[in-house]
Design a protein around this motif. Sequence first.
Motif, PDB file in Angstrom:
ATOM      1  N   ARG A  27      -2.619   1.377  -7.705  1.00 29.96           N
ATOM      2  CA  ARG A  27      -3.183   0.134  -7.167  1.00 29.96           C
ATOM      3  C   ARG A  27      -4.298  -0.372  -8.082  1.00 29.96           C
ATOM      4  O   ARG A  27      -4.390  -1.550  -8.372  1.00 29.96           O
ATOM      5  CB  ARG A  27      -3.716   0.398  -5.758  1.00 29.96           C
ATOM      6  CG  ARG A  27      -3.783  -0.828  -4.900  1.00 29.96           C
ATOM      7  CD  ARG A  27      -4.078  -0.482  -3.452  1.00 29.96           C
ATOM      8  NE  ARG A  27      -5.295   0.278  -3.313  1.00 29.96           N
ATOM      9  CZ  ARG A  27      -5.374   1.477  -2.718  1.00 29.96           C
ATOM     10  NH1 ARG A  27      -4.303   2.034  -2.203  1.00 29.96           N
ATOM     11  NH2 ARG A  27      -6.527   2.101  -2.632  1.00 29.96           N
ATOM     12  N   ASP A  46       5.019  -2.308  -2.937  1.00 30.02           N
ATOM     13  CA  ASP A  46       5.679  -1.048  -3.254  1.00 30.02           C
ATOM     14  C   ASP A  46       6.683  -0.682  -2.153  1.00 30.02           C
ATOM     15  O   ASP A  46       6.442  -0.909  -0.977  1.00 30.02           O
ATOM     16  CB  ASP A  46       4.627   0.065  -3.387  1.00 30.02           C
ATOM     17  CG  ASP A  46       5.238   1.350  -3.907  1.00 30.02           C
ATOM     18  OD1 ASP A  46       6.183   1.257  -4.714  1.00 30.02           O
ATOM     19  OD2 ASP A  46       4.772   2.437  -3.509  1.00 30.02           O
ATOM     20  N   GLU A  66       0.173  -1.064  -2.195  1.00 27.39           N
ATOM     21  CA  GLU A  66       0.533   0.199  -2.861  1.00 27.39           C
ATOM     22  C   GLU A  66      -0.368   1.289  -2.299  1.00 27.39           C
ATOM     23  O   GLU A  66      -1.576   1.105  -2.208  1.00 27.39           O
ATOM     24  CB  GLU A  66       0.331  -0.005  -4.375  1.00 27.39           C
ATOM     25  CG  GLU A  66       0.291   1.254  -5.216  1.00 27.39           C
ATOM     26  CD  GLU A  66       1.627   1.944  -5.322  1.00 27.39           C
ATOM     27  OE1 GLU A  66       1.852   2.874  -4.530  1.00 27.39           O
ATOM     28  OE2 GLU A  66       2.444   1.558  -6.192  1.00 27.39           O
TER      29      GLU A  66
END
Length: 230
Positions: free
Chosen positions: A19, A57, A13
């Motif tokens: 994160r 992600d 991410e």
Amino acid sequence: MSRAEQPSVLIVEDEPAQREVLAYNLTAEGFDVSQAENGEEALLLVNEAQPDVIVLDWMLPNVSGIEVCRRLKSNAKTRGVPIIMLSARAEEVDRVRGLETGADDYVVKPYSVVELMARVRSQLRRSRPASVGERLEYADIVLDSETHKVTRGEHPLKLGPTEFRLLSAFMEKPGRVWSREQLLDRVWGRDIYVDTRTVDVHIGRLRKVLCEHGGDDPVRTVRGAGYALG
Ligand code: CA
């Protein structure tokens, strides 16, 4: 729980705040967490040491989450690592599905941490069943990872902690050939220096206990490669 026993999760991410929230919660849940802020870093990390689950992600700079997913799923070595894709909109999830990237699960942002944890655990049930307390069976051997009890046929077996972890690794993936290095990473942990011959010593002990009431030796030595169950 030692680090080697903890299931590992890689978070990919680019937004530091997101994160950190994920890392914080997964660490609190007992996971060995590693983090990557972009796709290139994620691919490098996975190549170094495979995590048990990847939370990936969709929106990442340069190499997108979809591309990372596609690369990992097209490589025989990394194909088996479950990937949970995160995306900002439900339409994106539809697109990811349509693209057939091979992701194992999809979660739409904003998600609840509780829900994401449940999804991670559900993937682990497939990739690391012993780490979530599943009962494993192979032939007449039964390993209960919750109570740490092992039986063969009618006989309860007394295994040392290292032999127990070795057997868990074997029973999660019967037939898989493990190199001594892979067993060291998995059973002793990545950061601990142990001679590979130590693996042979503990395999010897494991075999002895498994066969103490008779029965065939289920642990196979694969010449030049390592060990496998069955
Ligand atoms: Ca992002």
